[in-house]
Structure formats: C-alpha cells, structure tokens
Design a protein around this motif. Structure first.
Motif, short mmCIF file in Angstrom:
data_model
loop_
_atom_site.label_atom_id
_atom_site.label_comp_id
_atom_site.label_asym_id
_atom_site.label_seq_id
_atom_site.Cartn_x
_atom_site.Cartn_y
_atom_site.Cartn_z
N THR A 70 -3.57 -6.28 -6.20
CA THR A 70 -4.34 -5.07 -5.93
C THR A 70 -3.52 -4.13 -5.05
O THR A 70 -2.93 -4.55 -4.05
CB THR A 70 -5.66 -5.41 -5.23
OG1 THR A 70 -6.46 -6.21 -6.11
CG2 THR A 70 -6.44 -4.16 -4.87
N ASP A 124 0.84 -1.19 0.00
CA ASP A 124 0.00 0.00 0.00
C ASP A 124 0.88 1.25 0.00
O ASP A 124 1.98 1.25 0.58
CB ASP A 124 -0.90 0.01 1.23
CG ASP A 124 -1.93 -1.11 1.22
OD1 ASP A 124 -2.02 -1.80 0.18
OD2 ASP A 124 -2.63 -1.30 2.24
N ARG A 183 -8.65 1.47 -4.73
CA ARG A 183 -8.00 0.19 -4.99
C ARG A 183 -7.74 0.10 -6.48
O ARG A 183 -8.66 0.19 -7.29
CB ARG A 183 -8.89 -0.98 -4.54
CG ARG A 183 -8.92 -1.21 -3.06
CD ARG A 183 -9.41 -2.62 -2.72
NE ARG A 183 -10.74 -2.86 -3.23
CZ ARG A 183 -11.82 -3.03 -2.46
NH1 ARG A 183 -11.71 -2.98 -1.14
NH2 ARG A 183 -13.00 -3.26 -3.00
N CYS A 184 -6.48 -0.09 -6.85
CA CYS A 184 -6.08 -0.26 -8.25
C CYS A 184 -5.80 -1.74 -8.48
O CYS A 184 -4.85 -2.30 -7.90
CB CYS A 184 -4.86 0.59 -8.57
SG CYS A 184 -5.16 2.37 -8.38
N VAL A 185 -6.60 -2.36 -9.33
CA VAL A 185 -6.52 -3.79 -9.55
C VAL A 185 -5.73 -4.08 -10.81
O VAL A 185 -6.00 -3.53 -11.88
CB VAL A 185 -7.93 -4.41 -9.66
CG1 VAL A 185 -7.86 -5.92 -9.88
CG2 VAL A 185 -8.76 -4.09 -8.41
N ARG A 239 -3.56 -0.63 -2.84
CA ARG A 239 -4.40 0.33 -2.14
C ARG A 239 -3.63 1.63 -1.92
O ARG A 239 -2.44 1.62 -1.66
CB ARG A 239 -4.85 -0.25 -0.80
CG ARG A 239 -5.78 -1.45 -0.95
CD ARG A 239 -6.02 -2.14 0.38
NE ARG A 239 -6.95 -3.26 0.24
CZ ARG A 239 -6.60 -4.47 -0.18
NH1 ARG A 239 -5.31 -4.72 -0.50
NH2 ARG A 239 -7.49 -5.43 -0.29
#
Length: 415
Positions: A215, A3, A208-210, A217
């Motif tokens: 993923t 993250d 959240r970028c998948v 955060r």
C-alpha cells in the motif's frame, strides 16, 4: 513502498507527462503501471513486420500544437505530412466516378458547415447522425466523420462533443513510430511496471493506493486510466465517488479503431505511397487503407465503430481474411500471391485499456468537464478523454497530464 507526495496511476502519455511535471516541481511521486511496458496506447513494435509499426496511435495530430512534434524533429525522426484526403473511393467492388468523389467531398464540407452553425437546444437531438441526415451527406463522408475519425458510428457520437474537438491538421506520420517517440519521452521516468492498483481509498488523510506489492500513501493521486477501465471497476474508489464522476466513466465509453496491416510484396497495385483508399460497403462494413506508407510493403487497413468491435470479436484470422478479400475484390485474385505477414490490433481485449479512445454519448458531453473536477482536492483525473480540443490524441493526453500535475503541485504548495 515509500510514501510520496503524489501517486500517478498509469504510464501512458498522460501519466509520463504528469510524472515529469511533478519532478520539475520538486515533488516526490511514484508511477504505477498495470502493464509490463510504458506508453499505454502508444506502442511501436518491430515484431510483426521487421520494421517499426505503431500498434496504437500513429499520427502526430495537430503538429503545430503537439508537444511531441518538435521532439520528433529534434530526434531526426522521418516525418511525412499527410493530408488524409480520399484518393481512391470504391463502392463494394466498383470504383467511384469522379462525380461521386466530388459529391463525397462536398458532403464532407457541408457537414462541417452544419457543425459550425448548429446549436443543440436543451432536449434536442445531439446525435451526429442527425446532422448527417440533414445535410444529405453520402455514406463515405459519414464513414470518416464517425468510425474512422471518432471510433464510433454517427448515431453514437454527440454533436456537442464533435463540435468541441479541434481540427487536427497538420497531421504527420512517422517512420520510426509514434510509440517509440513516447517511450523515448518517458525513458527516464521511474515506473513500477506490472503493478495494477486494486483500489484507491480516500476516506483517510490523503489517499491510499493498494496493490499486490503493498500500500502506497500519498497526498494526492492522478488517475490516467481510461474511462472504460474505471467503469469496469478495475480500480474501485472506496468510498464511492460522487455521482457526477462515477457517471462520467459510463458517459465516456471507448470507441474502437482496429488496424489490419497486410504485407503486400512485389507490387504496388498501381498506388502511390500514402495514398488513401476507402471502400464503402453495406451495413457500415467499410474499410480504409493507408497505402504503402514510406514505400514500405504494407497496406494498413482500418475499420472503426461497431464493425471494429465485431471484427475484434471475430478474431485476427477472420479480420485478415476480410482485408485480403477486399483487396482481391478491387485488384484481382493475383493479389493473393503477393500477400505476406498480417496482423490485427485488438485494443478492446486489452484489460487495462478496453478500446481506442473515449467518445461522449449523445447528450452526455458534459461528462468530460465533470471528470476534470478533482474529488476532495486529492483525486485528479487526466488523459486523452480530458484533453480539451485535442481529445482522442496522444499529444492531447500529454498536455492533459502536464496541466493536471501543475494543478496538483499548486494545490499542495498552497496547503
């Protein structure tokens, strides 16, 4: 993936600049780039001609305001000031008379007088073509105002958008390559290459970028992808973005400028390095040549607007044949003996770019301002399409990335 404070989507000029600014602000970040290189539309390659050639942006526009220009000077880059005036004008195979050349220049000057004085009223005609008709401009002036400047035909360009764009002089051309300069600028920025963002979720704390790699955060995301990529929903935003933002992707379609460089060896065709040659043809099938830059064995052809999209669809072989045929029309069949390697740029076929640069639809110039507004104070947009008066330029994209990163940093500091 760990993250972070901010995710930056895209490692072009805007994304690299945003990342460097976030780093200076003491924020953690990750840059996710779909392609396998940095630079985006700034890309210098020596693969085709054995010398650096800019597949993408090549001119350092607005050098007095372009942050890349002093860096090019400091790096010892070879720079040439290019006034971009038409030195040679042809109508099909016929050389224009001196009177016709002066008529074109007068029409061009008249257009900019009209632009300075014209106010588009609510509900009025916002097409640049409206002013061209009113000013009785020649088609040669229209070619530079539209396809060769904005990457779109004059009936697809907003007057308001054109008025908001700055005069880009002084323009400089660099022998070592503008793309190489951008790569140098971003060399120390850590980037996750080959990592397209499959979706950006924002109905959660932060975002959240998948991706296929996992993923990520973050508290905020800076999206520097082109409007066309976003309109194609390469990166969806569940839940749906507000209408002004999603509509802006469609109101800022990508214009097209395709390059067709041809190696011409053993002759200079009576031309001088950096001469500008324009061939006006029927149905907007016009072509502009930058002649032998830095005395290299290259005639660099440019086609723009709808014709550039047609040429891209026809393919490289058809494009190269078109360019060689135009040189033969003007300089004779002997030219074919001197033609060597050739290629065509095809930015429209690049999945993660889909064009040259953004052009506001007539009546939709406000889309740029709409997209500059953050969504829920956690989705921010940056790029050449949001670069204020320096829209459509690599230097403008960098300034946009820096400004948005400072905005994000200030927002996070205030939380």
């Amino acid at each position: 993936m760990n993250d972070v404070d901010v995710v930056v989507v895209g490692a072009g000029s805007a994304g690299l600049a945003a990342a460097r600014t976030l780093r200076d602000a003491g924020l953690s970040f990750t840059v996710l780039e779909a392609m396998n290189r940095i630079g985006g539309r700034a890309w210098t390659s020596s693969e085709h001609f054995g010398v650096p050639f800019d597949i993408g942006c090549a001119w350092l526009h607005a050098a007095d305001r372009n942050p890349y220009f002093p860096e090019a000077q400091a790096a010892g880059w070879t720079l040439h000031h290019h006034d971009m005036n038409v030195d040679h004008l042809y109508f099909n195979r016929r050389m224009a008379s001196p009177e016709e050349v002066e008529e074109m220049k007068a029409a061009d000057a008249r257009l900019f007088e009209l632009l300075a004085a014209h106010e588009v009223k609510e509900g009025g005609d916002d097409r640049l073509g409206y002013l061209l008709a009113k000013g009785s401009a020649t088609r040669a002036a229209a070619t530079f105002a539209g396809p060769m400047d904005f990457g779109a035909d004059e009936d697809e360009i907003s007057i308001r958008d054109f008025q908001a764009a700055a005069d880009l002089d002084p323009n400089y051309f660099t022998k070592e390559g503008f793309g190489a300069l951008v790569a140098r600028f971003g060399a120390d920025v850590p980037v996750e290459l080959g990592t397209p963002v499959e979706r950006i979720e924002w109905d959660v704390p932060g975002v959240r970028c998948v991706t296929k790699r996992g993923t990520l955060r973050a508290k905020a995301v800076i999206v520097t992808a082109s409007p066309a990529v976003l309109a194609f929903e390469e990166t969806p935003f569940p839940p749906a973005l507000p209408d002004p933002h999603s509509g802006a992707f469609f109101d800022l379609p990508m214009g097209m400028l395709a390059k067709l460089p041809i190696e011409v060896r053993g002759t200079r065709l009576g031309l001088s390095p950096f001469d500008d040659l324009l061939v006006e043809r029927m149905a907007r099938h016009d072509i502009y040549f930058l002649c032998f830059p830095f005395d290299l064995d290259l005639m660099v052809g440019f086609v723009g607007g709808d014709f550039a999209w047609e040429m891209s669809a026809a393919g490289e072989e058809a494009g190269v044949d078109f360019v060689v045929d135009r040189l033969v029309d003007i300089f004779g069949a002997e030219v074919r003996k001197h033609v060597g390697r050739a290629m065509m740029t095809r930015w429209g076929a690049e999945r993660y770019i889909r064009g040259a640069y953004a052009v506001a639809r007539p009546g939709r110039s406000a889309a740029r301002a709409a997209l500059m507004q953050p969504v829920a104070e956690k989705i921010f947009f940056a790029g050449e399409h949001l670069a204020g008066p320096l829209i459509q330029t690599c230097g403008g994209a960098r300034l946009s990335g820096e400004a948005v990163a400072r905005q994000v940093a200030a927002h996070l500091a205030a939380k």
